[in-house]
Write an enzyme that holds these catalytic residues in place. Structure first.
Site, short mmCIF file in Angstrom:
data_model
loop_
_atom_site.label_atom_id
_atom_site.label_comp_id
_atom_site.label_asym_id
_atom_site.label_seq_id
_atom_site.Cartn_x
_atom_site.Cartn_y
_atom_site.Cartn_z
N GLN A 1 -90.03 -106.45 51.92
CA GLN A 1 -88.61 -106.13 52.05
C GLN A 1 -87.80 -107.23 52.71
O GLN A 1 -86.59 -107.31 52.50
CB GLN A 1 -88.45 -104.81 52.81
N HIS B 1 -98.24 -102.04 53.49
CA HIS B 1 -96.91 -101.41 53.38
C HIS B 1 -96.43 -101.55 51.93
O HIS B 1 -95.66 -102.44 51.59
CB HIS B 1 -95.92 -102.07 54.35
N ASN C 1 -98.93 -97.73 55.97
CA ASN C 1 -97.60 -97.16 56.09
C ASN C 1 -97.39 -96.12 54.98
O ASN C 1 -97.51 -96.44 53.80
CB ASN C 1 -96.51 -98.24 55.94
N GLU C 2 -97.10 -94.92 55.36
CA GLU C 2 -96.73 -93.84 54.45
C GLU C 2 -97.59 -93.80 53.18
O GLU C 2 -97.09 -94.00 52.06
CB GLU C 2 -95.26 -93.97 54.04
C1 BGC Z 1 -90.47 -97.00 54.24
C2 BGC Z 1 -89.56 -98.21 54.23
C3 BGC Z 1 -88.21 -97.84 53.64
C4 BGC Z 1 -87.58 -96.75 54.49
C5 BGC Z 1 -86.20 -96.32 54.05
C6 BGC Z 1 -89.77 -95.71 54.60
O1 BGC Z 1 -90.20 -94.74 53.71
O2 BGC Z 1 -91.58 -97.23 55.03
O3 BGC Z 1 -90.19 -99.24 53.54
O4 BGC Z 1 -87.37 -98.94 53.54
O5 BGC Z 1 -88.41 -95.62 54.46
O6 BGC Z 1 -86.21 -95.73 52.80
#
Ligand code: BGC
Length: 428
Positions: free
Chosen positions: A21, A111, A155-156
């Site tokens: 990002q 990520h 991450n998520e």
């Molecule tokens: C993610 C980010 C994303 C943010 C806003 C999260 O789900 O980890 O990468 O930019 O939310 O949408």
């Protein structure tokens, strides 16, 4: 700061980014992707070349922590290959600059992006991704153990697996492949458990590592209380994205692999006739406002939910928690300031009743490449002018507000000029 909500002295006040990002110049599955607004991540914020300046900005913000990703595709050209020394040096330099600025790093190992050879081999559907990831982690941790003790493996995973295999938002853009979704989560959970072992071994002699995932927590509900099918859809979503994922990563003996749980919290998704009532799901912001749904440019806000979920996760897993992401995207800075204030009030309430929350990372340091949405969603504490090839950064009012919080180690009871609580604000 008058009437302030004091947080523990050791609390981490941070901000966060991810490599794809912000860095630019990455070679992963996102490189050739063109987002809805025509944007791509090939230069992004050019954090790759500008990280020294960005650390200075962080020092100006007064944060004492930074949740940053290390991009696997930069470091390993093939499975089990040695790490690329030059790329590693760059990250080492970044970490040293953070240290000099008194900023504690939390390193995210995955990520939403993979080396091309992982993608070519079928991504996380292929069980071979697990040992390959574990090998990478072992090498990376042994190189960085003196500089990093906070390790965020994934991450998520739920967002990653659902957008790649259920909702068609991330490469390879598949839809409704529930089995692929579940397999991805299972492989990532297995990788987390094994990575946790190698982190503990590799870090031997350094500071005791902390290890955890960042779980995106979204509440799901029906827009109309008695809409049976929307109720059902909300229940299925909760089960698929929350319960199943937490159980895979933290259920039974697997809980021992984590020393903390990261929570990324943005709010609530309600369904109306099977449609998610959030801008990120395609709903029209004006119509949402007319219906009284309070959103930023992405999600419905639900500050009260933060306290609830922190208390629940604390009760359920007994692990220390970090808010690994919270923030908002909007051109309306008053809205963003109010949003932050209300969420910190909830966070403080949870800490006050004994929930062990150790830090808060504002998403994001910079306006950046927001995946499918490109550059149209502005989450930054620092605004970035993407129309100027020099990509100048400027402090936003939200950034100034957050600086006050970081310096005071306390959050205000109310934002400077606000009179209306967020649950009654309607975005025009
Ligand atoms: C993610 C980010 C994303 C943010 C806003 C999260 O789900 O980890 O990468 O930019 O939310 O949408």
């Amino acid at each position: 700061m008058s009437g302030a909500l004091k947080f523990p002295d050791r609390f981490l006040w941070g901000t966060a980014t991810s490599p794809t990002q912000v860095e630019g110049h990455v070679a992963n599955e996102w490189t050739d992707y063109v987002a809805a607004d025509g944007g791509h991540c090939r230069v992004a914020c050019n954090h790759y070349h500008r990280y020294a300046e960005d650390v200075e900005w962080m020092a100006q913000l007064g944060v004492n922590a930074y949740r940053m990703g290390i991009e696997w595709s930069r470091l390993q050209a093939a499975p089990f290959a040695p790490l690329n020394g030059q790329e590693l040096e760059r990250y080492v330099d970044l970490l040293d600059r953070l240290k000099a600025a008194g900023i504690t790093p939390m390193v995210v190992l995955h990520h939403f992006s993979n080396p091309p050879w992982i993608t070519a081999a079928g991504g996380w559907l292929n069980p071979a991704a697990v040992p390959a990831f574990v090998d990478y982690v072992a090498k990376l941790v042994s190189a960085l153990k003196e500089r990093v003790y906070l390790w965020n493996t994934f991450n998520e995973p739920d967002t990653y697996a659902s957008l790649t295999y259920l909702l068609g938002g991330f490469p390879p853009f598949h839809k409704w492949r529930l089995r692929s979704y579940r397999t991805t989560i299972k492989h990532m959970a297995a990788a987390h458990v094994r990575a946790s072992e190698v982190i503990r071994q590799a870090a031997d002699g350094g500071r005791t590592p902390e290890i955890g995932i960042a779980k995106n927590w979204t509440f799901f509900g029906p827009f109309q209380k008695h809409a049976l099918w929307d109720h059902l859809l909300a229940g299925i979503s909760h089960h698929t994205f929350n319960r199943f994922v937490l159980n895979e990563f933290l259920g039974g003996p697997r809980r021992a692999a984590s020393t903390f749980l990261g929570v990324n919290y943005y709010g609530l998704t309600r369904f109306k006739n099977f449609e998610p009532m959030v801008p990120a799901g395609g709903a029209c912001p004006k119509q949402l406002a007319r219906l009284g749904v309070v959103c930023d440019d992405m999600f419905e806000r639900h500050p009260g939910g933060l306290g609830t979920i922190l208390r629940n996760l604390h009760r359920r897993y007994g692990l220390p928690l970090y808010i690994t992401e919270h923030g908002s995207a909007s051109a309306d800075e008053d809205f963003r300031i109010l949003d932050l204030t209300e969420h910190l009030r909830e966070l403080h309430g949870a800490v006050k009743v004994g929930v062990d929350v150790r830090g808060f990372f504002y998403w994001s340091l910079l306006d950046n490449f927001e995946w499918q949405f490109g550059y149209s969603k502005r989450f930054g504490l620092l605004a970035v002018d993407f129309n100027d090839e020099n990509l100048p950064r400027t402090m936003t009012r939200v950034g100034e507000f957050y600086r006050g919080i970081c310096r005071a180690r306390a959050a205000p009871l109310a934002p400077p000029d606000a009179s209306v609580p967020i649950h009654r604000i309607c975005i025009p």
